[in-house]
Write a protein that holds these residues in place. Structure first.
Motif, short mmCIF file in Angstrom:
data_model
loop_
_atom_site.label_atom_id
_atom_site.label_comp_id
_atom_site.label_asym_id
_atom_site.label_seq_id
_atom_site.Cartn_x
_atom_site.Cartn_y
_atom_site.Cartn_z
N ASN A 164 -36.63 68.79 58.69
CA ASN A 164 -36.69 68.52 57.38
C ASN A 164 -35.32 69.91 57.41
O ASN A 164 -35.13 70.79 56.65
N ASN A 167 -27.88 68.15 58.25
CA ASN A 167 -26.85 67.45 58.61
C ASN A 167 -25.59 68.22 58.83
O ASN A 167 -24.56 68.32 58.62
N LYS A 292 -28.51 55.91 66.21
CA LYS A 292 -28.97 56.81 64.85
C LYS A 292 -29.03 58.49 65.82
O LYS A 292 -29.17 58.65 66.81
N ILE A 294 -29.95 61.97 65.63
CA ILE A 294 -31.32 62.68 64.53
C ILE A 294 -31.82 64.01 65.80
O ILE A 294 -31.14 64.05 67.05
N ASN A 475 -46.78 53.95 63.19
CA ASN A 475 -46.29 53.54 61.62
C ASN A 475 -47.35 54.27 61.39
O ASN A 475 -46.96 55.61 60.27
N HIS A 479 -44.87 56.73 58.59
CA HIS A 479 -45.53 56.22 56.83
C HIS A 479 -45.67 57.35 56.40
O HIS A 479 -45.19 57.89 54.88
N PRO A 482 -41.12 60.56 55.20
CA PRO A 482 -40.34 59.84 53.96
C PRO A 482 -39.09 59.63 54.78
O PRO A 482 -38.63 61.09 55.34
N ASN A 483 -38.89 58.76 55.36
CA ASN A 483 -36.96 58.44 56.07
C ASN A 483 -37.19 59.04 57.40
O ASN A 483 -36.12 59.32 57.43
N ARG A 484 -38.27 59.03 57.70
CA ARG A 484 -39.04 59.53 59.00
C ARG A 484 -38.33 61.27 59.48
O ARG A 484 -37.86 61.74 60.02
N LYS A 485 -38.23 61.92 58.54
CA LYS A 485 -38.27 63.16 58.05
C LYS A 485 -39.22 63.57 58.22
O LYS A 485 -40.32 63.97 56.84
N LYS A 487 -41.22 67.16 56.81
CA LYS A 487 -41.40 68.24 55.78
C LYS A 487 -41.59 69.87 55.56
O LYS A 487 -41.27 70.41 55.30
#
Length: 573
Positions: A164, A167, A292, A294, A475, A479, A482-485, A487
């Motif tokens: 989190n 970028n 992507k 990351i 998954n 899930h 959020p957005n594979r990020k 918290k």
């Protein structure tokens, strides 16, 4: 001071649960939260966490089982900390899941939960021991044994968990560090050195780089590099103990070099994926996958996959740097996985996990590796290796088969060149032309690699696609991001997420199994009965100890009274 939480073992006759109407009690007993209390909360070994607290007599800790269980619930339902405490305060089922028997009782406050996580992180840094991992292992071992889940076949996969963080571009990161260094300066130093920092401190790092053209960036990086060199020379002696200054020094070493007091900017090609990605997460690493970009951590999971199992559980979880190859992760975890599940005989994975080092470990632990994909290009001519003995192999090509012979370091197979001349693929053949023969050199590692790549064709068809189902498990983790990020930030906080999610996923699968097939509920209830028996024995011992103590106090009191009466009646004595 460490103290176990046993308040939940004996319910208050006027407590929350006992004052509910009978219909509500039955609904509570069928609920997920009540099953969570019996399966998870009551089975958390608080003694594992005793090393976090002082041995001296002092204020006791908050209930460990309640704090660990609350972290699992928080990640299961994807709550924020604020939502967690709201649920704990007002939701009856959540209170029951955490062993609370009073509507107005809270087991701990937010600060206590944060301090508990800080203690876990500090203990991990000092000892390398993750106590949440031990809770996961302890719970999973008991669940596997109770439900008689077969662990001989397992599967593994990994996924990226982005941190989190913002970028940052390269220049923006360098400017951000300058701004943060200025913030820690004393008021006196801020006035003295204002002219050095003034171009950067009146804007955010994003605002500073926004109006720049692409052609301006190399010059700006060089300009910031000179300021970094000045900061290193003039401020290090006063501010080197600050964490942000240590981060500054790391970034300085990663992006610049100094030769003869002249600052030089490293090219982009010289920067590695381990470089600092953000001052807010020093553990985050960089990786580009499927176009992507990351920045964060990688989480690797292993779960049971035997076709006879009614339910499959996660058996191993690990958090790793994002730029670490999956094959190296598996190599480090394989001994641990085998130790936790000694029955493991077959492991399914994709092409990223294959390596010669792993092949040696598979052979050592007698594990059959089932690789569902192969890295790299397929060879033009397939040379098949079949082991006959420790020193001899049968080597086959599409036209002929020969026996190998050992050399000093390798094995050698000599093919008939007359037959090779008839082969249409002779120009692409990996064999070498030596003294009118075709010779193929190979090692035992080559045999293990080929065996790993081809073994999927030799197992029953129904087992060839076992690996793909682990994507559903991945998954279940993703899930909640959020957005594979994530918290949170940092490797340890990522591990809290990973282990909490893994425990909640295993619990969810068991709960759903119990709903479909109540027969599995019997061993779970038996575990709870044994737990209650242990608590009854504990309280029984405490009761008799108390009676014994009270008897001693009574005898002591009687002796004191008799002595005083004697002294009163015989004053001259």
């Amino acid at each position: 001071m460490f103290k176990k939480n046993t308040d939940h073992a004996q319910a208050d006759i006027f407590g929350l649960y006992n004052t509910l109407p009978e219909k509500m009690k039955k609904r509570v007993e069928r609920s997920e939260h009540y099953t969570f209390y019996k399966l998870i909360f009551c089975n958390i070994k608080e003694a594992l966490f005793s090393k976090l607290y002082s041995d001296k007599k002092s204020r006791p800790n908050a209930p460990i089982n309640a704090m660990v269980a609350s972290l699992i619930l928080m990640h299961r339902y994807n709550w924020t900390y604020e939502q967690l405490f709201e649920q704990m305060q007002f939701h009856i089922l959540v209170k029951i899941a955490l062993g609370l028997d009073s509507i107005d009782k809270m087991p701990f406050c937010p600060a206590t939960l944060f301090n508990f996580q800080n203690r876990l992180a500090k203990h991990f840094i000092q000892t390398g021991e993750n106590l949440l991992e031990q809770v996961f292992d302890q719970l999973t071992e008991k669940q596997l044994k109770t439900l008689k889940i077969k662990t001989s076949i397992q599967r593994t996969d990994s996924f990226a968990a982005a941190s989190n963080i913002r970028n940052y571009s390269r220049l923006q990161l360098l400017v951000e560090l300058v701004i943060r260094i200025y913030r820690i300066l004393s008021d006196k130093d801020k006035r003295r050195f204002l002219k050095h920092f003034e171009p950067y401190i009146n804007k955010t790092s994003g605002q500073y780089i926004y109006p720049l053209q692409a052609s301006d960036i190399p010059h700006e990086i060089e300009k910031v590099g000179h300021l970094y060199h000045w900061i290193e020379k003039n401020l290090k002696h006063s501010y080197s103990e600050y964490d942000i200054f240590k981060t500054f020094e790391r970034v300085y070493a990663e992006h610049f070099t100094v030769l003869n007091e002249k600052i030089e900017v490293k090219s982009n090609n010289q920067l590695t994926s381990e470089c600092v990605q953000s001052p807010d997460d020093l553990d985050a690493t960089y990786r580009k996958k499927n176009d992507k970009h990351i920045k964060g951590q990688s989480i690797n999971i292993v779960e049971t996959a035997h076709p006879d199992n009614k339910v499959n559980l996660i058996t191993d979880v690990s958090t790793n740097p994002l730029n670490k190859d999956d094959s190296k992760v598996l190599n480090e975890r394989l001994d641990i996985i085998k130790d936790k599940t000694p029955e493991l005989k077959e492991l399914h994975f994709d092409g990223a996990y294959g390596s010669s080092d792993n092949d040696k470990k598979f052979e050592k632990h007698k594990i059959t590796p089932v690789q569902t994909a192969v890295r790299g290009a397929k060879p033009a001519v397939d040379i098949n290796l079949e082991k006959v003995s420790d020193t001899e192999y049968k080597v086959s090509c599409p036209l002929q088969s020969v026996q190998s012979e050992p050399t000093r370091k390798r094995h050698k197979a000599t093919f008939d060149s007359a037959i090779c001349k008839r082969c249409s693929s002779r120009n692409k053949c990996p064999t070498l032309r030596i003294n009118h023969h075709r010779v193929f050199y190979f090692t035992h590692e080559d045999y293990l690699r080929q065996r790993r790549q081809k073994i999927i064709d030799s197992i029953p068809i129904e087992r060839r696609k076992l690996r793909s189902n682990i994507e559903a498990t991945v998954n279940e983790f993703v899930h909640k991001m959020p957005n594979r990020k994530l918290k949170v930030r940092g490797a340890f906080k990522a591990s809290i997420f990973a282990f909490s999610c893994a425990m909640s996923i295993n619990f969810g699968r068991i709960y759903r199994l119990v709903q479909v097939d109540p027969s599995y509920y019997e061993p779970i209830v038996l575990c709870l009965v044994n737990f209650v028996k242990d608590r009854i024995q504990f309280y029984r011992k405490c009761f008799f100890k108390m009676i014994e103590y009270l008897g001693f106090k009574q005898r002591s009191l009687n002796y004191t009274i008799q002595r005083k009466v004697f002294v009163f009646e015989n004053p001259s004595f």
